[in-house]
Design a protein around this motif. Structure first.
Motif, PDB file in Angstrom:
ATOM      1  N   VAL A   1      -9.296   2.300  -5.454  1.00 22.56           N
ATOM      2  CA  VAL A   1      -7.938   2.334  -5.979  1.00 22.56           C
ATOM      3  C   VAL A   1      -7.661   3.618  -6.767  1.00 22.56           C
ATOM      4  CG1 VAL A   1      -6.242   1.087  -7.365  1.00 22.56           C
ATOM      5  CG2 VAL A   1      -7.962  -0.190  -6.056  1.00 22.56           C
ATOM      6  N   PHE A   2      -6.756   4.434  -6.218  1.00 25.66           N
ATOM      7  CA  PHE A   2      -6.324   5.688  -6.838  1.00 25.66           C
ATOM      8  C   PHE A   2      -4.868   5.598  -7.259  1.00 25.66           C
ATOM      9  CE2 PHE A   2      -9.944   7.543  -4.621  1.00 25.66           C
ATOM     10  CZ  PHE A   2     -10.321   8.580  -5.447  1.00 25.66           C
ATOM     11  N   VAL A   3      -4.469   4.511  -7.865  1.00 25.41           N
ATOM     12  CA  VAL A   3      -3.097   4.401  -8.366  1.00 25.41           C
ATOM     13  C   VAL A   3      -3.143   4.207  -9.878  1.00 25.41           C
ATOM     14  CG1 VAL A   3      -2.227   3.458  -6.181  1.00 25.41           C
ATOM     15  CG2 VAL A   3      -2.922   1.893  -8.009  1.00 25.41           C
ATOM     16  N   ARG A   4      -2.007   4.378 -10.519  1.00 26.88           N
ATOM     17  CA  ARG A   4      -1.946   4.221 -11.976  1.00 26.88           C
ATOM     18  C   ARG A   4      -2.382   2.819 -12.393  1.00 26.88           C
ATOM     19  NH1 ARG A   4       3.595   5.574 -11.273  1.00 26.88           N
ATOM     20  NH2 ARG A   4       3.997   3.602 -12.315  1.00 26.88           N
ATOM     21  N   SER A   5      -2.921   2.751 -13.588  1.00 23.15           N
ATOM     22  CA  SER A   5      -3.423   1.474 -14.095  1.00 23.15           C
ATOM     23  C   SER A   5      -2.374   0.369 -14.047  1.00 23.15           C
ATOM     24  CB  SER A   5      -3.932   1.639 -15.534  1.00 23.15           C
ATOM     25  OG  SER A   5      -5.042   2.510 -15.558  1.00 23.15           O
ATOM     26  N   ASP A   6      -1.103   0.703 -14.299  1.00 25.01           N
ATOM     27  CA  ASP A   6      -0.072  -0.342 -14.324  1.00 25.01           C
ATOM     28  C   ASP A   6       0.230  -0.892 -12.932  1.00 25.01           C
ATOM     29  OD1 ASP A   6       1.125   2.197 -13.785  1.00 25.01           O
ATOM     30  OD2 ASP A   6       3.088   1.445 -14.377  1.00 25.01           O
ATOM     31  N   LEU A   7      -0.222  -0.227 -11.881  1.00 23.67           N
ATOM     32  CA  LEU A   7      -0.042  -0.705 -10.511  1.00 23.67           C
ATOM     33  C   LEU A   7      -1.330  -1.279  -9.924  1.00 23.67           C
ATOM     34  CD1 LEU A   7       1.953   2.364  -9.117  1.00 23.67           C
ATOM     35  CD2 LEU A   7       2.888   0.198  -9.960  1.00 23.67           C
ATOM     36  N   ALA A   8      -2.455  -1.022 -10.580  1.00 22.93           N
ATOM     37  CA  ALA A   8      -3.762  -1.342 -10.008  1.00 22.93           C
ATOM     38  C   ALA A   8      -4.015  -2.844  -9.879  1.00 22.93           C
ATOM     39  CB  ALA A   8      -4.862  -0.694 -10.839  1.00 22.93           C
ATOM     40  N   GLY A   9      -3.520  -3.627 -10.815  1.00 22.07           N
ATOM     41  CA  GLY A   9      -3.750  -5.071 -10.764  1.00 22.07           C
ATOM     42  C   GLY A   9      -3.198  -5.703  -9.501  1.00 22.07           C
TER      43      GLY A   9
ATOM     44  N   GLY B   1      -9.497 -10.367   1.740  1.00 23.93           N
ATOM     45  CA  GLY B   1     -10.895 -10.705   1.965  1.00 23.93           C
ATOM     46  C   GLY B   1     -11.877  -9.562   1.784  1.00 23.93           C
ATOM     47  N   ALA B   2     -11.507  -8.552   1.013  1.00 26.10           N
ATOM     48  CA  ALA B   2     -12.443  -7.458   0.728  1.00 26.10           C
ATOM     49  C   ALA B   2     -13.649  -8.013  -0.034  1.00 26.10           C
ATOM     50  CB  ALA B   2     -11.750  -6.366  -0.084  1.00 26.10           C
ATOM     51  N   LYS B   3     -14.761  -7.267   0.017  1.00 22.61           N
ATOM     52  CA  LYS B   3     -15.970  -7.679  -0.690  1.00 22.61           C
ATOM     53  C   LYS B   3     -16.037  -7.088  -2.095  1.00 22.61           C
ATOM     54  CE  LYS B   3     -18.541  -7.669   3.658  1.00 22.61           C
ATOM     55  NZ  LYS B   3     -19.517  -6.878   4.419  1.00 22.61           N
ATOM     56  N   ALA B   4     -15.314  -5.979  -2.301  1.00 21.06           N
ATOM     57  CA  ALA B   4     -15.391  -5.299  -3.594  1.00 21.06           C
ATOM     58  C   ALA B   4     -14.124  -4.486  -3.843  1.00 21.06           C
ATOM     59  CB  ALA B   4     -16.608  -4.379  -3.634  1.00 21.06           C
ATOM     60  N   VAL B   5     -13.880  -4.247  -5.140  1.00 20.08           N
ATOM     61  CA  VAL B   5     -12.765  -3.395  -5.575  1.00 20.08           C
ATOM     62  C   VAL B   5     -13.344  -2.327  -6.486  1.00 20.08           C
ATOM     63  CG1 VAL B   5     -10.576  -3.305  -6.838  1.00 20.08           C
ATOM     64  CG2 VAL B   5     -11.116  -5.303  -5.416  1.00 20.08           C
ATOM     65  N   TRP B   6     -12.880  -1.100  -6.290  1.00 17.29           N
ATOM     66  CA  TRP B   6     -13.346   0.032  -7.093  1.00 17.29           C
ATOM     67  C   TRP B   6     -12.136   0.720  -7.705  1.00 17.29           C
ATOM     68  CZ3 TRP B   6     -18.583   2.257  -6.524  1.00 17.29           C
ATOM     69  CH2 TRP B   6     -18.794   3.330  -7.404  1.00 17.29           C
ATOM     70  N   PHE B   7     -12.005   0.659  -9.041  1.00 13.65           N
ATOM     71  CA  PHE B   7     -10.948   1.390  -9.742  1.00 13.65           C
ATOM     72  C   PHE B   7     -11.505   2.752 -10.132  1.00 13.65           C
ATOM     73  CE2 PHE B   7      -8.111  -2.195 -11.736  1.00 13.65           C
ATOM     74  CZ  PHE B   7      -7.788  -2.647 -10.466  1.00 13.65           C
ATOM     75  N   GLN B   8     -10.812   3.801  -9.739  1.00 13.24           N
ATOM     76  CA  GLN B   8     -11.251   5.175  -9.989  1.00 13.24           C
ATOM     77  C   GLN B   8     -11.233   5.530 -11.475  1.00 13.24           C
ATOM     78  OE1 GLN B   8     -12.707   6.383  -6.559  1.00 13.24           O
ATOM     79  NE2 GLN B   8     -12.481   7.782  -8.241  1.00 13.24           N
ATOM     80  N   LEU B   9     -11.763   6.699 -11.794  1.00 13.32           N
ATOM     81  CA  LEU B   9     -11.731   7.217 -13.168  1.00 13.32           C
ATOM     82  C   LEU B   9     -10.313   7.154 -13.714  1.00 13.32           C
ATOM     83  CD1 LEU B   9     -14.000  10.388 -12.921  1.00 13.32           C
ATOM     84  CD2 LEU B   9     -14.499   8.275 -14.146  1.00 13.32           C
ATOM     85  N   GLY B  10     -10.174   6.611 -14.897  1.00 15.12           N
ATOM     86  CA  GLY B  10      -8.864   6.531 -15.538  1.00 15.12           C
ATOM     87  C   GLY B  10      -8.040   5.326 -15.137  1.00 15.12           C
ATOM     88  N   VAL B  11      -8.510   4.555 -14.170  1.00 16.40           N
ATOM     89  CA  VAL B  11      -7.785   3.346 -13.742  1.00 16.40           C
ATOM     90  C   VAL B  11      -8.452   2.148 -14.420  1.00 16.40           C
ATOM     91  CG1 VAL B  11      -7.011   1.924 -11.811  1.00 16.40           C
ATOM     92  CG2 VAL B  11      -7.206   4.422 -11.534  1.00 16.40           C
ATOM     93  N   VAL B  12      -7.724   1.549 -15.356  1.00 14.36           N
ATOM     94  CA  VAL B  12      -8.277   0.462 -16.161  1.00 14.36           C
ATOM     95  C   VAL B  12      -7.272  -0.684 -16.242  1.00 14.36           C
ATOM     96  CG1 VAL B  12      -9.098  -0.205 -18.458  1.00 14.36           C
ATOM     97  CG2 VAL B  12      -9.656   2.069 -17.537  1.00 14.36           C
ATOM     98  N   ASP B  13      -7.726  -1.878 -15.897  1.00 12.18           N
ATOM     99  CA  ASP B  13      -6.936  -3.100 -16.044  1.00 12.18           C
ATOM    100  C   ASP B  13      -7.935  -4.232 -16.218  1.00 12.18           C
ATOM    101  OD1 ASP B  13      -5.565  -5.521 -15.634  1.00 12.18           O
ATOM    102  OD2 ASP B  13      -4.089  -4.569 -14.333  1.00 12.18           O
TER     103      ASP B  13
END
Length: 135
Positions: free
Chosen positions: A77-85, A95-107
């Protein structure tokens, strides 16, 4: 952070070959472009997910996760934190197995929802950097 380090290793080495890269476009100046190239060098199939649905690094793009007509293992996920959720919730839904929030993406709430759904999750880290620390 121990569980995150374990998730990093598991996601990069075991969880699958198909990575949907949300926010990836043909703009070479964006971080997603370089990270996607690194993932490809490590043998991953990347799937660009961007409203423009551009072809990037030779791979067909899609406007959303739900438009991808085949299984996805990891959603990067390379989107802003407010959109990442919302993206994280979509990743669970497809049905993905994993989610990866990039540097600076926090939720934190999204992190908790993804983990509660049984998926591996990494937040505020970059796979291109983590590959270097694994070797």
């Amino acid at each position: 952070m121990d569980s995150q380090s374990e998730s990093v290793r598991k996601i990069l080495n075991e969880l699958g070959e198909t990575w949907a890269v949300v926010g990836l476009s043909a703009n070479e100046a964006r971080a997603a472009y370089g990270v996607a190239a690194t993932l490809q060098r490590h043998g991953k199939r990347i799937v660009p997910v961007h409203p423009k649905a551009e072809t990037v690094h030779g791979e067909q793009g899609y406007a959303s996760l739900s438009d991808i007509p085949f299984p996805v293992d990891v959603v990067d996920v390379f989107v802003r934190s407010d959109l990442a959720g919302e993206v994280a919730d979509e990743a669970v839904a497809i049905g993905a197995k994993a989610v990866w929030f990039q540097l600076g993406v926090v939720d934190d709430a999204a992190y908790d929802r993804v983990r509660a759904a049984g998926l591996d999750m990494v937040m505020d880290r970059c796979p291109a950097i983590e590959y270097k620390s694994l070797s």
